[in-house]
Motif scaffolding. Structure first.
Motif, PDB file in Angstrom:
ATOM      1  N   SER A 261       0.861  -1.177   0.000  1.00 57.18           N
ATOM      2  CA  SER A 261       0.000   0.000   0.000  1.00 57.18           C
ATOM      3  C   SER A 261       0.902   1.233   0.000  1.00 57.18           C
ATOM      4  CB  SER A 261      -0.906   0.021   1.232  1.00 57.18           C
ATOM      5  OG  SER A 261      -1.656   1.212   1.294  1.00 57.18           O
ATOM      6  N   VAL A 262       0.725   2.094  -0.993  1.00 60.89           N
ATOM      7  CA  VAL A 262       1.566   3.285  -1.130  1.00 60.89           C
ATOM      8  C   VAL A 262       0.745   4.518  -0.768  1.00 60.89           C
ATOM      9  CG1 VAL A 262       3.088   2.270  -2.846  1.00 60.89           C
ATOM     10  CG2 VAL A 262       1.043   3.456  -3.597  1.00 60.89           C
ATOM     11  N   CYS A 263       1.391   5.423  -0.077  1.00 63.83           N
ATOM     12  CA  CYS A 263       0.798   6.708   0.297  1.00 63.83           C
ATOM     13  C   CYS A 263       1.467   7.786  -0.544  1.00 63.83           C
ATOM     14  CB  CYS A 263       0.981   6.979   1.781  1.00 63.83           C
ATOM     15  SG  CYS A 263       0.386   8.594   2.328  1.00 63.83           S
ATOM     16  N   VAL A 264       0.675   8.523  -1.320  1.00 66.93           N
ATOM     17  CA  VAL A 264       1.175   9.557  -2.221  1.00 66.93           C
ATOM     18  C   VAL A 264       0.696  10.902  -1.702  1.00 66.93           C
ATOM     19  CG1 VAL A 264       1.335  10.320  -4.618  1.00 66.93           C
ATOM     20  CG2 VAL A 264       0.971   7.898  -4.108  1.00 66.93           C
ATOM     21  N   ILE A 265       1.645  11.812  -1.424  1.00 64.13           N
ATOM     22  CA  ILE A 265       1.337  13.132  -0.871  1.00 64.13           C
ATOM     23  C   ILE A 265       1.915  14.184  -1.804  1.00 64.13           C
ATOM     24  CG2 ILE A 265       1.550  14.665   1.127  1.00 64.13           C
ATOM     25  CD1 ILE A 265       2.060  12.213   2.833  1.00 64.13           C
ATOM     26  N   ARG A 266       1.071  15.140  -2.223  1.00 57.14           N
ATOM     27  CA  ARG A 266       1.553  16.257  -3.023  1.00 57.14           C
ATOM     28  C   ARG A 266       2.150  17.306  -2.092  1.00 57.14           C
ATOM     29  NH1 ARG A 266      -2.331  18.068  -7.715  1.00 57.14           N
ATOM     30  NH2 ARG A 266      -3.677  18.753  -6.007  1.00 57.14           N
ATOM     31  N   SER A 267       3.321  17.804  -2.457  1.00 58.71           N
ATOM     32  CA  SER A 267       4.099  18.636  -1.539  1.00 58.71           C
ATOM     33  C   SER A 267       3.492  20.010  -1.306  1.00 58.71           C
ATOM     34  CB  SER A 267       5.525  18.790  -2.087  1.00 58.71           C
ATOM     35  OG  SER A 267       5.502  19.420  -3.364  1.00 58.71           O
ATOM     36  N   TYR A 275      -2.948   3.836  -2.624  1.00 58.81           N
ATOM     37  CA  TYR A 275      -3.144   2.855  -3.689  1.00 58.81           C
ATOM     38  C   TYR A 275      -2.492   1.534  -3.289  1.00 58.81           C
ATOM     39  CZ  TYR A 275      -4.027   7.135  -6.335  1.00 58.81           C
ATOM     40  OH  TYR A 275      -4.506   8.347  -6.747  1.00 58.81           O
ATOM     41  N   ASN A 276      -3.022   0.456  -3.842  1.00 57.86           N
ATOM     42  CA  ASN A 276      -2.451  -0.875  -3.663  1.00 57.86           C
ATOM     43  C   ASN A 276      -1.733  -1.285  -4.944  1.00 57.86           C
ATOM     44  OD1 ASN A 276      -3.502  -1.020  -1.089  1.00 57.86           O
ATOM     45  ND2 ASN A 276      -5.281  -2.240  -1.687  1.00 57.86           N
ATOM     46  N   ILE A 277      -0.512  -1.754  -4.808  1.00 55.41           N
ATOM     47  CA  ILE A 277       0.274  -2.202  -5.954  1.00 55.41           C
ATOM     48  C   ILE A 277       0.833  -3.581  -5.654  1.00 55.41           C
ATOM     49  CG2 ILE A 277       0.875   0.137  -6.655  1.00 55.41           C
ATOM     50  CD1 ILE A 277       3.615  -0.279  -5.383  1.00 55.41           C
ATOM     51  N   GLY A 278       1.341  -4.239  -6.700  1.00 52.66           N
ATOM     52  CA  GLY A 278       1.912  -5.566  -6.565  1.00 52.66           C
ATOM     53  C   GLY A 278       3.432  -5.525  -6.551  1.00 52.66           C
ATOM     54  N   GLN A 279       4.027  -6.644  -6.949  1.00 50.50           N
ATOM     55  CA  GLN A 279       5.477  -6.757  -7.008  1.00 50.50           C
ATOM     56  C   GLN A 279       5.980  -5.987  -8.225  1.00 50.50           C
ATOM     57  OE1 GLN A 279       7.555  -8.061  -4.924  1.00 50.50           O
ATOM     58  NE2 GLN A 279       6.267  -9.233  -3.525  1.00 50.50           N
ATOM     59  N   LEU A 280       6.475  -4.791  -8.004  1.00 47.22           N
ATOM     60  CA  LEU A 280       6.958  -3.936  -9.074  1.00 47.22           C
ATOM     61  C   LEU A 280       8.319  -3.372  -8.700  1.00 47.22           C
ATOM     62  CD1 LEU A 280       3.730  -1.863  -9.896  1.00 47.22           C
ATOM     63  CD2 LEU A 280       4.723  -3.650 -11.306  1.00 47.22           C
ATOM     64  N   SER A 281       9.074  -2.994  -9.712  1.00 50.56           N
ATOM     65  CA  SER A 281      10.290  -2.242  -9.451  1.00 50.56           C
ATOM     66  C   SER A 281       9.926  -0.793  -9.106  1.00 50.56           C
ATOM     67  CB  SER A 281      11.209  -2.289 -10.672  1.00 50.56           C
ATOM     68  OG  SER A 281      10.585  -1.673 -11.790  1.00 50.56           O
ATOM     69  N   GLY A 511       3.824  -2.435   3.542  1.00 49.77           N
ATOM     70  CA  GLY A 511       3.370  -3.766   3.161  1.00 49.77           C
ATOM     71  C   GLY A 511       1.985  -4.080   3.694  1.00 49.77           C
ATOM     72  N   ILE A 512       1.201  -4.757   2.879  1.00 51.16           N
ATOM     73  CA  ILE A 512      -0.123  -5.194   3.337  1.00 51.16           C
ATOM     74  C   ILE A 512       0.070  -6.350   4.315  1.00 51.16           C
ATOM     75  CG2 ILE A 512      -2.313  -6.207   2.611  1.00 51.16           C
ATOM     76  CD1 ILE A 512      -2.039  -4.755  -0.010  1.00 51.16           C
ATOM     77  N   PRO A 513      -0.480  -6.263   5.514  1.00 49.53           N
ATOM     78  CA  PRO A 513      -0.224  -7.311   6.522  1.00 49.53           C
ATOM     79  C   PRO A 513      -0.867  -8.637   6.136  1.00 49.53           C
ATOM     80  CG  PRO A 513      -1.905  -5.792   7.302  1.00 49.53           C
ATOM     81  CD  PRO A 513      -1.367  -5.205   6.024  1.00 49.53           C
ATOM     82  N   TYR A 514      -0.294  -9.680   6.672  1.00 47.24           N
ATOM     83  CA  TYR A 514      -0.862 -11.006   6.473  1.00 47.24           C
ATOM     84  C   TYR A 514      -2.161 -11.118   7.258  1.00 47.24           C
ATOM     85  CZ  TYR A 514      -1.312 -16.083   6.533  1.00 47.24           C
ATOM     86  OH  TYR A 514      -1.762 -17.368   6.403  1.00 47.24           O
ATOM     87  N   ILE A 515      -3.213 -11.477   6.588  1.00 46.36           N
ATOM     88  CA  ILE A 515      -4.549 -11.516   7.191  1.00 46.36           C
ATOM     89  C   ILE A 515      -4.892 -12.959   7.546  1.00 46.36           C
ATOM     90  CG2 ILE A 515      -6.993 -10.999   6.828  1.00 46.36           C
ATOM     91  CD1 ILE A 515      -6.118  -8.870   4.810  1.00 46.36           C
ATOM     92  N   ARG A 516      -5.178 -13.156   8.792  1.00 43.02           N
ATOM     93  CA  ARG A 516      -5.554 -14.490   9.275  1.00 43.02           C
ATOM     94  C   ARG A 516      -7.046 -14.478   9.632  1.00 43.02           C
ATOM     95  NH1 ARG A 516      -2.473 -18.559  11.342  1.00 43.02           N
ATOM     96  NH2 ARG A 516      -0.682 -17.152  11.411  1.00 43.02           N
ATOM     97  N   VAL A 517      -7.813 -15.326   8.987  1.00 43.00           N
ATOM     98  CA  VAL A 517      -9.254 -15.427   9.207  1.00 43.00           C
ATOM     99  C   VAL A 517      -9.549 -16.794   9.810  1.00 43.00           C
ATOM    100  CG1 VAL A 517     -11.539 -15.342   8.145  1.00 43.00           C
ATOM    101  CG2 VAL A 517      -9.698 -13.900   7.255  1.00 43.00           C
ATOM    102  N   THR A 518     -10.200 -16.805  10.956  1.00 43.11           N
ATOM    103  CA  THR A 518     -10.583 -18.053  11.622  1.00 43.11           C
ATOM    104  C   THR A 518     -12.097 -18.234  11.563  1.00 43.11           C
ATOM    105  OG1 THR A 518     -10.702 -16.954  13.763  1.00 43.11           O
ATOM    106  CG2 THR A 518      -8.577 -17.912  13.141  1.00 43.11           C
ATOM    107  N   GLU A 519     -12.487 -19.405  11.824  1.00 46.61           N
ATOM    108  CA  GLU A 519     -13.915 -19.760  11.761  1.00 46.61           C
ATOM    109  C   GLU A 519     -14.403 -20.156  13.146  1.00 46.61           C
ATOM    110  OE1 GLU A 519     -16.881 -23.008   9.584  1.00 46.61           O
ATOM    111  OE2 GLU A 519     -14.697 -23.141   9.380  1.00 46.61           O
TER     112      GLU A 519
END
Length: 539
Positions: A261-267, A275-281, A511-519
């Protein structure tokens, strides 16, 4: 006598040369002062460190070349002849120096050539690699037919089936290469994409390996089994198809899964988006963020920033600053007298009233905006009502008297132009909308039978950057500033900046945290209950 005449002649020549040296020095100093006063862009070439013998003044000794009280040394004549080598020289930039603008222009020209070279080099390598990939299987099939056709065994039905399979596979490979690689570039990146470079290298290594095996086992031996040659070509096309599948995974599918998850701030104004992005350079992440920026961020408006700066300057202009530590200021260490106490009280009062001034200023601005907005809405509704009335009249009129939609837009625009102009000036967005663009938008709304509210929505709230004309954003040239290499992948805590001419975008990666869902099982019988009624109740 001869010796005395010789010495006297030498001393006279030495004194004459010394006088010439002094005059030359004086003329040189005068010209240096004139040149330095004539041009500020002068280059001063300082001499290297000289010894005490060559220094102009050393312990009260006279300058070299000046007449000595005693007999002069013959070595002084050589010093007078070479005085220009150890003298400060001032030269104008128009003759012997290069101005700063010329240096900047030269560097810009080299940078432009390097940029164009780096832009077209991957394209040229990709085209050459694609032609090599597509031509290699065909060359494998044609060389035996051309070089040793009389020794080849006849090709049966199975071989002809391989011909059909090879042709369709080549057609699919050509279509896949066109769909994935032969697309117009979205942007110009500072570095070559690591995945593309890896895939290109892998393709070239695969092709060269097949060429090496083909040259050793088939060309040198002149293999007579043409069926085996065709199978060899088919295996090469299969390998190329698998490489293309790997390219689809690395270039198109790998970054679809959101990982960061990226945080974009205009100066300038602090406008923020997430925004959410994947594995990118880093450079590909910057490209993705800029695409989101033009779509989501409102247009940058420097007029609002100048208004806040004017208000801050107006507030600071009324403050007085006292330097109590200044030399000779003894009043600062003594108890405050009447004037100082009055000044301090006035400063405190002015500081306390600053927030009140800001409050009333913002309230007055909002009041004026609401007033201008109400006038604009009334003017636009009246104009659209007039258009609808004209449209009903045109239905009963002759075809020659029917007015075109664009003509109707030009006819009703003056009735709302003044109200719209005042509203845009009040909200400081008049530079974002030209008269031509407003008329074009009005004609578009009339053609599609839109309501007055649909027409006003474009002007009541600032829209994204792409909503406005290309002249508002086409000139933006972005610079990526990152401590890490731009070809490395983004990770937790990565930070980089995208700089433009007027502002910059600060990007922080989380980084988006690892989400653990239980039942938890809920027994259906737990929802059942029994209602016990008493006879004496009204129920």
């Amino acid at each position: 006598m001869d010796t005395e005449s010789t010495h006297s002649g030498y001393s006279s020549r030495s004194g004459r040369s010394n006088r010439h040296g002094e005059r030359a020095r004086e003329r040189h100093k005068a010209s240096s002062s004139k040149d330095s006063s004539r041009s500020e862009k002068s280059v001063i070439i300082n001499p290297p460190e000289t010894s005490s013998q060559d220094s102009p003044v050393h312990n009260g000794e006279p300058l070299p070349g000046e007449p000595m009280p005693a007999a002069s040394d013959p070595g002084e004549e050589g010093q007078d002849d070479n005085w220009g080598e150890t003298t400060t020289a001032v030269t104008g930039t128009s003759e012997l120096s290069i101005s700063q603008e010329e240096v900047v222009g030269l560097g810009k020209g080299i940078q432009d050539r390097t940029r164009s070279f780096r832009r077209y080099l991957p394209l040229a390598v990709g085209v050459c690699g694609g032609l090599l990939v597509l031509a290699t299987p065909l060359v494998f099939l044609l060389l035996p037919v051309i070089v040793w056709p009389e020794r080849l065994q006849p090709c049966g039905a199975a071989c002809e089936g391989l011909f059909l399979s090879l042709s369709f596979k080549l057609l699919m490979l050509l279509t896949a290469i066109w769909a994935l690689f032969l697309r117009p570039a979205r942007a110009s990146l500072p570095r070559v994409c690591a995945c593309r470079a890896f895939l290109t290298t892998l393709t070239l290594l695969l092709t060269m390996s097949y060429w090496l095996f083909y040259g050793v086992r088939i060309l040198d031996a002149q293999d007579e089994d043409y069926h085996g040659v065709v199978q060899f070509a088919v295996s090469l096309v299969d390998s190329q198809l698998f490489v293309h599948y790997l390219a689809v995974v690395l270039l198109e599918l790998r970054h679809l899964r959101p990982c960061y998850s990226v945080c974009v701030i205009r100066s300038t104004d602090g406008e923020t988006r997430h925004y959410n992005i994947g594995q990118l350079s880093i450079q590909n992440a910057a490209l993705t963020i800029l695409e989101y920026y033009y779509k989501d961020f409102p247009l940058h408006n420097p007029a609002l920033l100048s208004a806040s700066k004017h208000r801050a300057a107006k507030h600071l202009a009324g403050l007085k600053v006292y330097n109590v530590d200044a030399p000779g200021n003894t009043a600062g260490a003594q108890p405050a007298n009447g004037n100082q106490s009055q000044a301090a009280a006035a400063a405190a009062k002015r500081k306390d009233s600053a927030h009140n001034e800001l409050y009333y200023e913002e309230a007055d601005f909002e009041r004026r905006v609401r007033k201008r907005k109400a006038r604009l809405v009334v003017a636009v509704e009246e104009a659209f009502t007039h258009v609808r009335r004209m449209k009903k009249e045109d239905e009963r009129a002759s075809p020659s008297d029917i007015m075109d939609v664009r003509e109707a837009a030009l006819a009703i625009f003056p009735s709302m132009a003044r109200a719209l102009q005042k509203y845009l000036r009040t909200t400081r967005r008049q530079h974002c909308h030209s008269m031509e663009s407003i008329q074009k938008h009005l004609a578009f709304c009339l053609i599609n039978n839109m309501s007055p509210k649909a027409f006003l929505e474009t002007y009541l709230a600032p829209g994204p950057t792409l909503q406005y004309g290309p002249e508002r954003w086409m000139a933006d040239q972005w610079m990526l500033v990152s401590e890490a290499s731009v070809t490395s992948g983004v990770k937790e805590g990565s930070e980089f900046t995208l700089r433009c001419l007027d502002f910059s975008l600060a990007v922080t990666v989380r980084g988006i945290p690892y989400i653990r869902v239980t039942e938890e099982y809920v027994d259906p019988k737990s929802h059942k209950f029994v209602l016990l009624l008493q006879s004496e109740t009204s129920v």
